[in-house]
Design an enzyme around this catalytic site. Structure first.
Site, short mmCIF file in Angstrom:
data_model
loop_
_atom_site.label_atom_id
_atom_site.label_comp_id
_atom_site.label_asym_id
_atom_site.label_seq_id
_atom_site.Cartn_x
_atom_site.Cartn_y
_atom_site.Cartn_z
CB CYS A 248 -10.61 2.53 15.47
SG CYS A 248 -8.99 1.97 15.03
CG MET A 249 -7.27 3.43 17.96
SD MET A 249 -6.79 1.71 17.70
CE MET A 249 -5.85 1.38 19.17
CE LYS B 178 -2.53 -0.95 3.63
NZ LYS B 178 -1.75 -2.17 3.90
N GLY C 7 -4.69 1.45 14.77
CA GLY C 7 -5.09 1.21 13.39
C GLY C 7 -4.63 2.27 12.42
CD GLN C 8 -8.44 5.94 11.41
OE1 GLN C 8 -8.78 6.57 10.43
NE2 GLN C 8 -9.02 6.09 12.58
CG MET D 61 -9.81 -3.12 14.86
SD MET D 61 -10.23 -1.88 16.08
CE MET D 61 -8.63 -1.25 16.50
N1 MGD Z 1 -17.67 -3.63 9.20
C1 MGD Z 1 -16.66 -2.94 9.71
N2 MGD Z 1 -16.70 -1.61 9.71
C2 MGD Z 1 -15.68 -0.91 10.27
C3 MGD Z 1 -14.57 -1.57 10.84
C4 MGD Z 1 -14.54 -3.00 10.81
O1 MGD Z 1 -13.59 -3.66 11.27
N3 MGD Z 1 -15.61 -3.64 10.25
N4 MGD Z 1 -13.54 -0.85 11.38
C5 MGD Z 1 -13.80 0.51 11.83
C6 MGD Z 1 -12.51 1.21 11.99
S1 MGD Z 1 -11.37 0.47 13.04
C7 MGD Z 1 -12.19 2.34 11.34
S2 MGD Z 1 -10.72 3.14 11.70
C8 MGD Z 1 -13.15 2.97 10.40
C9 MGD Z 1 -12.52 3.64 9.19
O2 MGD Z 1 -13.55 4.14 8.39
P1 MGD Z 1 -13.42 5.45 7.50
O3 MGD Z 1 -12.61 6.47 8.16
O4 MGD Z 1 -14.80 5.87 7.16
O5 MGD Z 1 -12.71 4.85 6.21
P2 MGD Z 1 -11.65 5.45 5.18
O6 MGD Z 1 -11.85 4.71 3.91
O7 MGD Z 1 -10.32 5.41 5.78
O8 MGD Z 1 -12.14 6.94 5.01
C10 MGD Z 1 -11.26 8.02 4.89
C11 MGD Z 1 -11.84 8.97 3.85
O9 MGD Z 1 -11.07 10.17 3.83
C12 MGD Z 1 -10.74 10.51 2.49
N5 MGD Z 1 -9.46 11.25 2.57
C13 MGD Z 1 -8.21 10.79 2.41
N6 MGD Z 1 -7.32 11.74 2.70
C14 MGD Z 1 -8.01 12.85 3.03
C15 MGD Z 1 -7.63 14.16 3.45
O10 MGD Z 1 -6.46 14.49 3.60
N7 MGD Z 1 -8.63 15.02 3.75
C16 MGD Z 1 -9.96 14.68 3.63
N8 MGD Z 1 -10.87 15.59 3.96
N9 MGD Z 1 -10.33 13.45 3.20
C17 MGD Z 1 -9.37 12.55 2.95
C18 MGD Z 1 -10.68 9.20 1.76
O11 MGD Z 1 -10.94 9.36 0.38
C19 MGD Z 1 -11.77 8.37 2.46
O12 MGD Z 1 -13.02 8.50 1.84
O13 MGD Z 1 -14.06 1.96 9.94
C20 MGD Z 1 -14.76 1.30 10.95
N10 MGD Z 1 -15.75 0.45 10.30
N1 MGD Z 2 -4.37 -3.50 4.83
C1 MGD Z 2 -4.95 -2.77 5.77
N2 MGD Z 2 -4.28 -2.49 6.91
C2 MGD Z 2 -4.90 -1.76 7.87
C3 MGD Z 2 -6.20 -1.23 7.69
C4 MGD Z 2 -6.87 -1.53 6.46
O1 MGD Z 2 -8.01 -1.11 6.22
N3 MGD Z 2 -6.21 -2.31 5.54
N4 MGD Z 2 -6.79 -0.50 8.67
C5 MGD Z 2 -6.03 -0.06 9.82
C6 MGD Z 2 -6.93 0.12 10.96
S1 MGD Z 2 -7.75 1.60 11.14
C7 MGD Z 2 -7.10 -0.83 11.92
S2 MGD Z 2 -8.17 -0.54 13.20
C8 MGD Z 2 -6.29 -2.04 11.93
C9 MGD Z 2 -7.10 -3.31 12.26
O2 MGD Z 2 -6.23 -4.37 12.35
P1 MGD Z 2 -6.71 -5.81 12.84
O3 MGD Z 2 -7.52 -5.69 14.05
O4 MGD Z 2 -5.51 -6.66 12.87
O5 MGD Z 2 -7.65 -6.27 11.61
P2 MGD Z 2 -9.13 -6.82 11.50
O6 MGD Z 2 -9.17 -7.60 10.24
O7 MGD Z 2 -10.11 -5.71 11.64
O8 MGD Z 2 -9.38 -7.80 12.73
C10 MGD Z 2 -8.38 -8.68 13.20
C11 MGD Z 2 -8.91 -10.00 13.58
O9 MGD Z 2 -9.88 -9.93 14.62
C12 MGD Z 2 -10.41 -11.22 14.65
N5 MGD Z 2 -11.57 -11.41 15.53
C13 MGD Z 2 -12.87 -11.47 15.22
N6 MGD Z 2 -13.61 -11.79 16.29
C14 MGD Z 2 -12.76 -11.96 17.32
C15 MGD Z 2 -12.91 -12.32 18.69
O10 MGD Z 2 -13.99 -12.58 19.19
N7 MGD Z 2 -11.77 -12.39 19.44
C16 MGD Z 2 -10.55 -12.16 18.93
N8 MGD Z 2 -9.51 -12.25 19.74
N9 MGD Z 2 -10.39 -11.83 17.64
C17 MGD Z 2 -11.47 -11.71 16.84
C18 MGD Z 2 -10.73 -11.50 13.18
O11 MGD Z 2 -10.74 -12.88 12.96
C19 MGD Z 2 -9.60 -10.78 12.48
O12 MGD Z 2 -8.70 -11.66 11.88
O13 MGD Z 2 -5.66 -2.23 10.68
C20 MGD Z 2 -4.97 -1.08 10.19
N10 MGD Z 2 -4.24 -1.54 9.04
S1 SF4 Z 3 2.62 2.51 7.40
FE1 SF4 Z 3 1.47 0.60 7.23
S2 SF4 Z 3 0.49 0.72 5.21
FE2 SF4 Z 3 2.16 2.22 5.22
S3 SF4 Z 3 3.94 1.13 4.38
FE3 SF4 Z 3 4.04 0.94 6.62
S4 SF4 Z 3 3.03 -0.99 7.05
FE4 SF4 Z 3 2.42 -0.42 4.97
MO MO Z 4 -9.31 1.60 12.83
#
Ligand code: MGD
Ligand code: MGD
Ligand code: SF4
Ligand code: MO
Length: 755
Positions: free
Chosen positions: A176-177, A87, A381-382, A344
């Site tokens: 998320c956090m 990425k 995460g972020q 998460m």
């Molecule tokens: N089903 C399900 N839903 C989830 C989760 C999950 O595990 N399962 N995880 C949750 C978690 S942990 C997270 S963190 C959230 C993330 O959810 P979101 O924050 O809604 O997802 P992103 O796609 O990161 O959205 C970022 C947006 O900002 C825009 N963008 C990029 N750079 C900039 C910038 O500099 N300025 C502005 N104004 N816009 C910009 C991008 O185009 C994108 O549309 O989702 C949550 N939702």
């Molecule tokens: N490629 C990529 N990297 C990312 C992101 C992305 O969108 N894409 N998003 C970033 C963000 S904002 C976040 S928050 C992180 C998330 O990072 P992670 O939390 O590592 O990712 P997830 O896939 O949301 O969830 C991790 C695992 O939680 C497990 N899980 C589900 N249910 C349970 C349960 O009951 N107990 C336990 N122990 N585990 C369970 C699922 O099986 C899954 O494999 O990743 C960050 N990095």
């Molecule tokens: S900050 Fe995360 S997404 Fe970006 S290069 Fe490093 S491991 Fe990959």
């Molecule tokens: Mo997140």
């Protein structure tokens, strides 16, 4: 789909390296295409940070003729030492996508029309002012992001809480956090991990639970595999109901029934106590005990934990008694260093804070904390959930510098820096994220500014909340249009993206890093910071927002951290360094702190080697007696499957950015649902079939992947949610943890229908 993904992984050396067990960091580092670029290949190389995950990799951005031609890992950044994942490597492609917006858009008669900044900002100002005048400050709100810059979130926080008088400032870190914050603040009295990536080098045991590092923190995972390669005695335990790519390096894979971790974690504490694996001296000197309401004694805790036998946990988790005992013994082995990591799978749960507390308990009972290699380390995460939201205090109950709105002294201190009277800041927390969007549905929030996040796709139970976005006067600051959220907007503001602006991020390990501007934004796109300052001026608060760029904003924010436990570095030193970990040691911010709460490293502890949990009034960390709790909605006869949702390597959240990178998109073009082979046979479905997942809230159709790339437990489904056309969040549940208010994305009940 799989075939293309395999090709992608093969073709992309770095992701192969990241995804393959036992690979070496050096090998993967030197194999990347971007690493082969020389200084002379671009006019200039600009020092920055990857805009994706919380790892916080340093990057160098190659610029020629005002265009970004390449991105490579920054070899001088300790975080990644030159490595990047796929990425990061493809970042240049997100800048030039066809759907970048370059001019403000206003919805007129249901259609978006391009307009001037003047017209757009005047309209926004009028609508917000009218709402505030007619319905009061609580009728407006801001919903931001852990991907925004610290300065952007700081100014939004000040504008809404300090100038307008509305504490309705929230952001996606709530999704998320928040549970990790709840865990650190209840147990230690202070947010954020006390350890650092450097602990990897010293740990003997890694206990990784609910985290898929191989795909979500790939460069950290490479550091882990490198550690394992260099020191084969390192033990890696991976506990997750789904076997995913990270399991490949596990010495012990612990797949268990989803939603039952609390039984496992308490049973580990049970075994640690029963088998005398505790560190009694540490417990006596540095801990206290609580049942959540009141202090209890160590003996009372021992009484409490007696119910959580390995036999009890076996029934709940499907893990054997022997396995549970083995995990506890490895975790607690005297003389070894243990580092736990989670994301998460632990946080996105209705018992997220409790699960965090229980992980801290294990470290406190065994004294495996505040030593190199021994630490409870929550992975963020972020890229700047820590730096821009947790530290800036951009949630409805917080103020900058780890302060709270409910605390009169904190309001006084911040009001002084903001140049306002303290009574301007309301002592009442605003609406937390799910309330905020409910208030949009109810019509109580009249105007909302959404920045750098895509809630129409990322909120749980989105189909319930999205009509609220329609009702509210919605401003969406975005880089692309249309997104699911921008479709609901009344005004879309074109945002400068990542290296088109300058500012600061803060990663998982308290590392603050400067991102330099490399190129100009396209057309009339502007940094979010400029939009917010412009808005403040138009609302009549100009005198409070006299900033000459991000450095000026930083300097004011810095004052909010002076004298707190999270003193930050100066802008100048951040520009020069490759990240500085707070708290800084010398009030100037050249030297950071690797580990907190230990004398000799933490500047607030005079005596070398002394452990002091000084953020607690009695200087003791709390071991919590937390009961067992399952998911809010566990499977039943009508909805027999447990649905969990999550991520894959190639895509970022709602796919707006990674969906623009042809190689990433080709590798995984569509969201899908993983099914266990037993369930697939029983349901009569095979790879590529489309199934409908139906919950009590909604439904979504997804292609099936049988046991690939991950293997969920029987009875469990795992769905990715990056594709806008398949709204997985119409199915998920919006139940929240009562403490952290973080929704339970990881567990809900569904049934599967063949389409
Ligand atoms: N089903 C399900 N839903 C989830 C989760 C999950 O595990 N399962 N995880 C949750 C978690 S942990 C997270 S963190 C959230 C993330 O959810 P979101 O924050 O809604 O997802 P992103 O796609 O990161 O959205 C970022 C947006 O900002 C825009 N963008 C990029 N750079 C900039 C910038 O500099 N300025 C502005 N104004 N816009 C910009 C991008 O185009 C994108 O549309 O989702 C949550 N939702
Ligand atoms: N490629 C990529 N990297 C990312 C992101 C992305 O969108 N894409 N998003 C970033 C963000 S904002 C976040 S928050 C992180 C998330 O990072 P992670 O939390 O590592 O990712 P997830 O896939 O949301 O969830 C991790 C695992 O939680 C497990 N899980 C589900 N249910 C349970 C349960 O009951 N107990 C336990 N122990 N585990 C369970 C699922 O099986 C899954 O494999 O990743 C960050 N990095
Ligand atoms: S900050 Fe995360 S997404 Fe970006 S290069 Fe490093 S491991 Fe990959
Ligand atoms: Mo997140």
């Amino acid at each position: 789909m799989n075939f293309t993904r395999r090709n992608f992984i093969k073709a992309c050396a770095v992701s192969t390296a990241m995804l393959t067990a036992g690979c070496s960091v050096n090998k993967s580092g030197t194999q990347t295409e971007s690493q082969k670029l020389n200084k002379s290949d671009a006019d200039s190389w600009v020092k920055s940070v990857c805009r994706y995950c919380g790892t916080g990799c340093g990057v160098l951005i190659g610029v020629t003729n005002g265009k970004v031609i390449a991105v490579k890992g920054d070899p001088d950044n300790e975080v990644n030492k030159g490595l990047l994942c796929a990425k990061g490597y493809y970042l240049p492609q997100i800048l030039t996508a066809d759907d970048r917006i370059t001019q403000p858009l206003v919805k007129k008669n249901g259609k978006f029309v391009e307009t001037s900044w003047e017209e757009a900002m005047n309209l926004i100002t009028e609508k917000f002012s009218n709402a505030i005048d007619e319905y009061g400050p609580a009728s407006v709100g801001f919903y931001g992001s852990g991907q925004a810059l610290a300065e952007e979130e700081y100014v939004a926080n000040k504008l809404f809480k300090g100038a307008i008088g509305s504490n309705n400032v929230e952001g996606n870190p709530r999704l998320c956090m928040a549970s990790a914050v709840g865990g650190y603040t209840t147990t230690f009295g202070a947010d954020e991990p006390m350890g650092a990536y450097e602990d990897f080098e010293h740990a003997d045991v890694f206990f990784i639970i609910g985290s898929n590092m191989a795909e979500c923190h790939p460069v950290l995972f490479a550091r882990l595999t490198d550690k394992k390669r260099q020191d084969p005695h390192t033990k890696i335990i991976i506990a997750d109901p789904r076997r995913h790519r990270s399991h490949k390096i596990a010495d012990i894979s612990v797949p268990f029934k989803p939603g039952t971790d609390l039984a496992l974690l308490n049973a580990m504490a049970y075994v640690i106590i029963e088998e005398g694996l505790t560190d009694e001296d540490f417990i006596a000197k540095h801990t206290s005990f609580s049942n959540g309401q009141a202090k209890i004694t160590y003996d009372q805790f021992k009484e409490f934990i007696k119910d959580f036998t390995p036999e009890f946990a076996e029934k709940k988790t499907n893990l054997s008694v022997d396995r549970i005992r083995e995990l506890a013994r490895i975790f607690a082995e005297p003389g070894k260093n243990t580092m736990s990591m989670w994301t998460m799978g632990i946080n996105q749960r209705v018992a997220g804070v409790w699960a965090n507390n229980m992980l801290h308990n294990l470290h406190l009972l065994t004294g495996k904390i505040c030593r190199p290699g021994s630490t409870p380390f929550s992975l963020t995460g972020q890229p700047s959930a820590c730096g821009s939201v947790r530290e800036v205090g951009a949630l409805c109950h917080l103020l900058p510098g780890h302060r709270g709105v409910a605390n009169a002294k904190h309001r006084e201190e911040i009001a002084k820096i903001w140049g306002i009277s303290a009574d301007r800041i309301s002592p009442k927390p605003g609406y937390h994220t799910m309330q905020l969007f409910q208030k949009c549905v109810d019509g109580d929030v009249k105007a909302l500014w959404v920045m750098c996040t895509n809630p129409a796709q990322s909120l749980p139970n989105a189909t319930h909340y999205n009509p609220g976005l329609e009702k509210t006067f919605l401003v969406v600051a975005e880089t692309y249009h249309p997104t699911l959220t921008s479709k609901y907007a009344d005004v879309v503001l074109p945002a400068a993206l990542w290296c088109e602006k300058e500012g600061v991020y803060g990663n998982t390990e308290r590392r603050t890093q400067h991102l330099a501007k490399a190129i100009d934004p396209p057309g009339e796109a502007r940094p979010d910071l400029d939009m917010l300052i412009d808005f403040a001026h138009r609302l009549g608060y100009g005198s409070l927002f006299q900033y000459d760029g991000p450095e000026d904003v930083w300097n004011e924010y810095l004052k909010c951290t002076t004298g707190t436990d999270m003193e930050l570095a100066t802008y100048q030193s951040l520009k020069e360094a490759h990240g500085i970990q707070w708290p800084v040691k010398d009030h100037k911010g050249i030297q950071g702190t690797v580990r907190r709460f230990i004398g000799g490293e933490d500047p607030y502890i005079k005596e070398k080697g002394k452990i002091d949990f000084y953020a607690k009034p009695d200087n003791r960390a709390v071991i919590f007696a937390r009961p067992y709790k399952e998911g809010e909605e566990m499977p039943d006869a009508e909805y027999p499957f447990c649905l969990t949702t999550g991520r894959i390597l190639e895509h970022w959240h709602t796919g707006t950015m990674t969906g623009k990178c042809p190689a990433l998109n080709r590798a995984v073009p569509s969201s899908y649902v993983e099914v266990h082979s037993k369930d697939a046979t029983q349901l009569g479905i095979k790879n590529g079939d489309i199934v409908r997942l139906v919950s009590r809230r909604g439904s979504v159709e997804l292609p099936v992947q049988v046991e690939r790339p991950g293997i969920p437990q029987p009875g469990m489904l795992f769905a990715t949610w990056f594709e806008a056309d398949r709204l997985v969040n119409s199915v998920t549940i919006d139940a929240v943890d009562p403490g952290s208010k973080e929704p339970e994305f990881k567990i809900c009940a569904v049934r599967v229908e063949k389409v």
